[in-house]
Scaffold this motif. Structure first.
Motif, PDB file in Angstrom:
ATOM      1  N   PHE A   2       0.854  -1.179   0.000  1.00  0.00           N
ATOM      2  CA  PHE A   2       0.000   0.000   0.000  1.00  0.00           C
ATOM      3  C   PHE A   2       0.887   1.224   0.000  1.00  0.00           C
ATOM      4  O   PHE A   2       1.843   1.302   0.755  1.00  0.00           O
ATOM      5  CB  PHE A   2      -0.899   0.029   1.243  1.00  0.00           C
ATOM      6  CG  PHE A   2      -1.967  -1.001   1.240  1.00  0.00           C
ATOM      7  CD1 PHE A   2      -3.144  -0.793   0.555  1.00  0.00           C
ATOM      8  CD2 PHE A   2      -1.800  -2.193   1.905  1.00  0.00           C
ATOM      9  CE1 PHE A   2      -4.137  -1.742   0.542  1.00  0.00           C
ATOM     10  CE2 PHE A   2      -2.781  -3.164   1.899  1.00  0.00           C
ATOM     11  CZ  PHE A   2      -3.956  -2.928   1.209  1.00  0.00           C
ATOM     12  N   ASP A   3       0.587   2.167  -0.851  1.00  0.00           N
ATOM     13  CA  ASP A   3       1.282   3.438  -0.851  1.00  0.00           C
ATOM     14  C   ASP A   3       0.463   4.408  -0.024  1.00  0.00           C
ATOM     15  O   ASP A   3      -0.744   4.536  -0.210  1.00  0.00           O
ATOM     16  CB  ASP A   3       1.442   3.983  -2.269  1.00  0.00           C
ATOM     17  CG  ASP A   3       2.445   3.191  -3.073  1.00  0.00           C
ATOM     18  OD1 ASP A   3       3.340   2.587  -2.455  1.00  0.00           O
ATOM     19  OD2 ASP A   3       2.333   3.187  -4.303  1.00  0.00           O
ATOM     20  N   LEU A   4       1.131   5.098   0.885  1.00  0.00           N
ATOM     21  CA  LEU A   4       0.459   6.031   1.772  1.00  0.00           C
ATOM     22  C   LEU A   4       0.929   7.423   1.420  1.00  0.00           C
ATOM     23  O   LEU A   4       2.109   7.729   1.524  1.00  0.00           O
ATOM     24  CB  LEU A   4       0.806   5.673   3.218  1.00  0.00           C
ATOM     25  CG  LEU A   4       0.080   6.408   4.308  1.00  0.00           C
ATOM     26  CD1 LEU A   4      -1.411   6.083   4.238  1.00  0.00           C
ATOM     27  CD2 LEU A   4       0.615   5.991   5.659  1.00  0.00           C
ATOM     28  N   ALA A  26      -6.983  12.827   4.927  1.00  0.00           N
ATOM     29  CA  ALA A  26      -5.564  13.062   5.154  1.00  0.00           C
ATOM     30  C   ALA A  26      -4.692  12.024   4.458  1.00  0.00           C
ATOM     31  O   ALA A  26      -3.556  12.318   4.118  1.00  0.00           O
ATOM     32  CB  ALA A  26      -5.263  13.069   6.644  1.00  0.00           C
ATOM     33  N   PHE A  27      -5.178  10.828   4.233  1.00  0.00           N
ATOM     34  CA  PHE A  27      -4.369   9.771   3.638  1.00  0.00           C
ATOM     35  C   PHE A  27      -5.076   9.178   2.422  1.00  0.00           C
ATOM     36  O   PHE A  27      -6.263   8.907   2.457  1.00  0.00           O
ATOM     37  CB  PHE A  27      -4.089   8.662   4.655  1.00  0.00           C
ATOM     38  CG  PHE A  27      -3.296   9.141   5.826  1.00  0.00           C
ATOM     39  CD1 PHE A  27      -1.939   9.370   5.719  1.00  0.00           C
ATOM     40  CD2 PHE A  27      -3.902   9.384   7.035  1.00  0.00           C
ATOM     41  CE1 PHE A  27      -1.202   9.817   6.780  1.00  0.00           C
ATOM     42  CE2 PHE A  27      -3.175   9.831   8.112  1.00  0.00           C
ATOM     43  CZ  PHE A  27      -1.817  10.050   7.982  1.00  0.00           C
ATOM     44  N   ASP A  28      -4.291   8.962   1.398  1.00  0.00           N
ATOM     45  CA  ASP A  28      -4.807   8.351   0.178  1.00  0.00           C
ATOM     46  C   ASP A  28      -4.220   6.947   0.092  1.00  0.00           C
ATOM     47  O   ASP A  28      -3.056   6.775  -0.224  1.00  0.00           O
ATOM     48  CB  ASP A  28      -4.388   9.188  -1.031  1.00  0.00           C
ATOM     49  CG  ASP A  28      -4.766   8.537  -2.339  1.00  0.00           C
ATOM     50  OD1 ASP A  28      -5.786   7.821  -2.344  1.00  0.00           O
ATOM     51  OD2 ASP A  28      -4.043   8.735  -3.327  1.00  0.00           O
ATOM     52  N   LEU A  29      -5.008   5.937   0.413  1.00  0.00           N
ATOM     53  CA  LEU A  29      -4.548   4.560   0.377  1.00  0.00           C
ATOM     54  C   LEU A  29      -4.953   3.909  -0.933  1.00  0.00           C
ATOM     55  O   LEU A  29      -6.106   4.015  -1.347  1.00  0.00           O
ATOM     56  CB  LEU A  29      -5.158   3.755   1.531  1.00  0.00           C
ATOM     57  CG  LEU A  29      -4.690   4.106   2.931  1.00  0.00           C
ATOM     58  CD1 LEU A  29      -5.500   3.321   3.944  1.00  0.00           C
ATOM     59  CD2 LEU A  29      -3.224   3.806   3.083  1.00  0.00           C
TER      60      LEU A  29
END
Length: 69
Positions: A2-4, A26-29
């Motif tokens: 997973f890229d965070l 806030a985070f794009d998983l």
């Protein structure tokens, strides 16, 4: 795997106006299969650590059983 990605713009979101919390965006998983190969060393270290701790507990219990007899 997973890229965070951190998005600082998400913190300007005002919860009272949008009804959402500050961290909702806030985070794009997203799933990245090629990242799995990159994470294997970290995964191996974690599995080795768990194995070492289990062996240490097993050895301590065996030692205590031997002493108690």
């Amino acid at each position: 795997m997973f890229d965070l990605h951190f998005s600082p713009e998400a913190f300007v979101d005002v919860p009272s106006l949008t009804g959402k919390g500050l961290l909702n965006n806030a985070f794009d998983l997203h799933f990245s299969p090629e990242a799995f190969v990159d994470i294997l060393p970290l995964l191996g270290k974690g599995l080795l650590g768990v194995f070492v701790v289990i062996c240490a507990i097993w050895a301590l219990v065996a030692l205590l059983n031997k002493i108690a007899k």
